[in-house]
Design an enzyme around this catalytic site. Structure first.
Site, PDB file in Angstrom:
ATOM      1  N   HIS A 221       8.956   4.281  -4.331  1.00  0.00           N
ATOM      2  CA  HIS A 221       9.819   4.715  -5.422  1.00  0.00           C
ATOM      3  C   HIS A 221       9.099   4.522  -6.762  1.00  0.00           C
ATOM      4  CE1 HIS A 221      10.918   0.376  -5.032  1.00  0.00           C
ATOM      5  NE2 HIS A 221      10.965   0.439  -6.357  1.00  0.00           N
TER       6      HIS A 221
HETATM    7  C1  T46 Z   1       8.831  -2.928  -7.199  1.00  0.00           C
HETATM    8  C2  T46 Z   1       8.391  -3.666  -6.009  1.00  0.00           C
HETATM    9  C3  T46 Z   1       7.194  -4.527  -6.244  1.00  0.00           C
HETATM   10  C4  T46 Z   1      18.244  -6.229  -5.689  1.00  0.00           C
HETATM   11  O1  T46 Z   1      19.422  -6.365  -5.360  1.00  0.00           O
HETATM   12  N1  T46 Z   1      17.759  -6.836  -6.814  1.00  0.00           N
HETATM   13  C5  T46 Z   1      16.459  -6.713  -7.212  1.00  0.00           C
HETATM   14  O2  T46 Z   1      16.066  -7.307  -8.239  1.00  0.00           O
HETATM   15  C6  T46 Z   1      15.579  -5.900  -6.423  1.00  0.00           C
HETATM   16  C7  T46 Z   1      14.112  -5.716  -6.827  1.00  0.00           C
HETATM   17  C8  T46 Z   1      16.063  -5.291  -5.303  1.00  0.00           C
HETATM   18  N2  T46 Z   1      17.380  -5.458  -4.942  1.00  0.00           N
HETATM   19  C9  T46 Z   1      17.861  -4.844  -3.703  1.00  0.00           C
HETATM   20  C10 T46 Z   1      17.790  -3.340  -3.657  1.00  0.00           C
HETATM   21  C11 T46 Z   1      17.551  -3.062  -2.179  1.00  0.00           C
HETATM   22  O3  T46 Z   1      18.787  -3.043  -1.506  1.00  0.00           O
HETATM   23  O4  T46 Z   1      17.018  -5.314  -2.637  1.00  0.00           O
HETATM   24  C12 T46 Z   1      16.780  -4.283  -1.695  1.00  0.00           C
HETATM   25  C13 T46 Z   1      15.289  -4.020  -1.546  1.00  0.00           C
HETATM   26  O5  T46 Z   1      14.796  -3.475  -2.781  1.00  0.00           O
HETATM   27  P1  T46 Z   1      13.640  -2.380  -2.832  1.00  0.00           P
HETATM   28  O6  T46 Z   1      13.810  -1.443  -1.692  1.00  0.00           O
HETATM   29  O7  T46 Z   1      13.617  -1.761  -4.197  1.00  0.00           O
HETATM   30  O8  T46 Z   1      12.331  -3.271  -2.587  1.00  0.00           O
HETATM   31  P2  T46 Z   1      10.815  -2.861  -2.717  1.00  0.00           P
HETATM   32  O9  T46 Z   1      10.015  -3.989  -2.186  1.00  0.00           O
HETATM   33  O10 T46 Z   1      10.554  -1.520  -2.130  1.00  0.00           O
HETATM   34  O11 T46 Z   1      10.543  -2.714  -4.302  1.00  0.00           O
HETATM   35  C14 T46 Z   1      10.664  -3.810  -5.167  1.00  0.00           C
HETATM   36  C15 T46 Z   1      11.202  -3.376  -6.530  1.00  0.00           C
HETATM   37  O12 T46 Z   1      12.427  -2.664  -6.386  1.00  0.00           O
HETATM   38  C16 T46 Z   1      10.227  -2.472  -7.243  1.00  0.00           C
HETATM   39  O13 T46 Z   1      10.648  -2.320  -8.575  1.00  0.00           O
HETATM   40  O14 T46 Z   1       8.014  -2.574  -8.037  1.00  0.00           O
HETATM   41  O15 T46 Z   1       9.402  -4.443  -5.382  1.00  0.00           O
END
Ligand code: T46
Length: 139
Positions: free
Chosen positions: A53
């Protein structure tokens, strides 16, 4: 003066009179952004990839606290960048708008400092929508 571009930053490695090292990042007059959130990613199986993303507003500083994480990024000009975070004294500053993937090695811990509270509205999770933004930015 703040330089708003994707880049690696070498954090201080303090030695002192104790075993080991200590690194830090602190807000100062030349801070990259005001830190509003911190989160960390762990227990990712060896070789697994997360991300897929981009963010429209969010700025972040990523530090690999243990292990190693390969970060692949693509910007709105279609330029691609690859970084390996493998030391807690190395930080990656990511500006908007970069499509990102993070490939984890076993037992790695990735700590992220963010400029905004979490908002799903700031995320572009559809690669075709990101490509459409690229087209718009370059026409
Ligand atoms: C990035 C990389 C390095 C939350 O509830 N709070 C938060 O602060 C974050 C980051 C995520 N979430 C929830 C949203 C999703 O349901 O946790 C779940 C996993 O999040 P996400 O799919 O966005 O995780 P990554 O590892 O793909 O990405 C994250 C960050 O979103 C992104 O900004 O740069 O880590």
């Amino acid at each position: 003066m703040k330089v708003e571009m994707l880049r690696l930053i070498d954090l201080p490695e303090m030695l002192g009179n104790v075993p080991g090292k200590l690194s830090f990042y602190q807000e100062a007059s030349d801070a990259l952004f005001e830190i509003r959130r911190a989160y960390w990613i762990y227990d990712v199986p060896d070789g697994a990839t997360r991300g897929f993303h981009a963010h429209t507003e969010l700025k972040q500083l990523l530090v690999c606290m243990a292990g190693s994480v390969q970060i692949d990024l693509e910007n709105l000009r279609g330029e691609q960048f690859q970084f390996t975070l493998d030391r807690p004294s190395k930080a990656l500053f990511i500006t908007p708008v970069h499509w990102r993937t993070m490939k984890f090695r076993q037992d790695s811990v990735l700590m992220c400092l963010a400029s905004e509270l979490y908002s799903e509205d700031d995320c572009i999770r559809d690669y075709q929508a990101f490509k459409a933004l690229q087209v718009k930015a370059n026409t």
